[in-house]
Design an enzyme around this catalytic site. Structure first.
Site, mmCIF file in Angstrom:
data_model
loop_
_atom_site.group_PDB
_atom_site.id
_atom_site.type_symbol
_atom_site.label_atom_id
_atom_site.label_comp_id
_atom_site.label_asym_id
_atom_site.label_seq_id
_atom_site.Cartn_x
_atom_site.Cartn_y
_atom_site.Cartn_z
ATOM 1 N N CYS A 75 2.622 6.991 4.619
ATOM 2 C CA CYS A 75 3.331 5.900 5.184
ATOM 3 C C CYS A 75 4.511 6.115 5.957
ATOM 4 O O CYS A 75 4.229 7.191 7.196
ATOM 5 C CB CYS A 75 3.722 4.848 4.289
ATOM 6 S SG CYS A 75 3.561 3.155 4.836
ATOM 7 N N HIS A 161 -0.693 4.098 0.509
ATOM 8 C CA HIS A 161 -0.273 4.665 -0.425
ATOM 9 C C HIS A 161 -1.199 4.858 -1.913
ATOM 10 O O HIS A 161 -1.529 4.232 -2.704
ATOM 11 C CB HIS A 161 0.939 3.528 -1.043
ATOM 12 C CG HIS A 161 1.917 3.329 -0.140
ATOM 13 N ND1 HIS A 161 3.259 3.960 -0.275
ATOM 14 C CD2 HIS A 161 2.057 2.603 0.680
ATOM 15 C CE1 HIS A 161 4.131 3.619 0.766
ATOM 16 N NE2 HIS A 161 3.404 2.806 1.296
ATOM 17 N N GLU A 163 -0.594 7.140 -4.102
ATOM 18 C CA GLU A 163 0.188 6.994 -5.390
ATOM 19 C C GLU A 163 0.515 5.846 -6.207
ATOM 20 O O GLU A 163 0.677 5.887 -7.311
ATOM 21 C CB GLU A 163 1.482 7.859 -4.908
ATOM 22 C CG GLU A 163 2.523 6.966 -4.453
ATOM 23 C CD GLU A 163 2.147 6.560 -3.295
ATOM 24 O OE1 GLU A 163 1.469 7.020 -2.528
ATOM 25 O OE2 GLU A 163 3.281 5.973 -2.248
HETATM 26 N N1 GLN Z 1 7.240 0.294 7.890
HETATM 27 C C1 GLN Z 1 7.671 1.277 7.198
HETATM 28 C C2 GLN Z 1 8.269 2.260 8.504
HETATM 29 O O1 GLN Z 1 8.215 1.838 9.620
HETATM 30 C C3 GLN Z 1 6.681 2.185 6.555
HETATM 31 C C4 GLN Z 1 6.333 1.481 5.413
HETATM 32 C C5 GLN Z 1 6.113 2.360 4.215
HETATM 33 O O2 GLN Z 1 6.352 3.575 4.001
HETATM 34 N N2 GLN Z 1 5.444 1.612 2.989
HETATM 35 O O3 GLN Z 1 9.041 3.115 8.340
#
Ligand code: GLN
Length: 179
Positions: A75, A161, A163
């Site tokens: 992410c 995610h 995890e």
């Molecule tokens: N929206 C977040 C960002 O722009 C990322 C979200 C996440 O890591 N769950 O950094």
């Protein structure tokens, strides 16, 4: 094998637990000396702007930028591995769009496709999406037409995610590539 989990923000304990279930030795990485002797580094999600600041303030930005250690990034971590509008490590050849799914659908769970008919429960939280890949980058996971996971060399970037599920498929895939 010693694996580091970047412990500045996000789901650190969940990634640590996934690695322990795969019998890895795990250390939390908070400052540059913690990087010594690592065979791999996990960059958890959180918020990429905050993560970038914490990396710079801890001195880890430069250490990671110069290091060749294989990275598994989820992410916000993935945002720092590809190219976007903001500064990134750009260790992998892909373009990524932050907050791709917008506000209305900012967090959701959905089965994603791993090819060969295999699926995985994708947990998406204000997730980005990989909008193009190039060079040596291989795509490994899809939500319909949208690429949600890729690998390049020993690096892995995922927009969801893993995890936060019990399924170790992606952690295992990354570890296998380090051997
Ligand atoms: N929206 C977040 C960002 O722009 C990322 C979200 C996440 O890591 N769950 O950094």
């Amino acid at each position: 094998m010693m694996i580091g989990v970047l412990a500045l923000q996000g789901s650190v304990s969940e990634h640590r637990a996934s690695m322990k279930r795969l019998n890895m030795n795990v250390v939390d990485v908070r400052e540059p000396p913690d990087m010594e002797g690592l065979k791999g580094l996990i960059m958890p999600g959180g918020e990429s702007t905050t993560l970038r600041k914490l990396l710079v303030n801890s001195g880890l930005w430069d250490t990671i930028a110069k290091s060749n250690v294989p990275i598994m990034a989820t992410c916000a971590g993935a945002i720092l591995m590809g190219k976007s509008d903001d500064t990134s490590f750009e260790k992998m050849d892909f373009k990524i769009a932050r907050n791709y799914y917008g506000r209305q659908k900012d967090s959701f769970e959905k089965n994603i496709n791993l090819g060969n008919g295999r699926t995985f429960k994708g947990v998406f939280i204000r997730a980005p999406a990989i909008i193009s890949t190039g060079g040596k980058t291989r795509t490994i996971a899809w939500d319909g037409e949208t690429v949600v996971g890729c690998m390049m060399d020993k690096h892995m970037a995922l927009t969801f995610h893993p995890e936060l599920t019990d399924d170790l498929t992606f952690h295992k895939m990354w570890i296998e590539g380090l051997k």
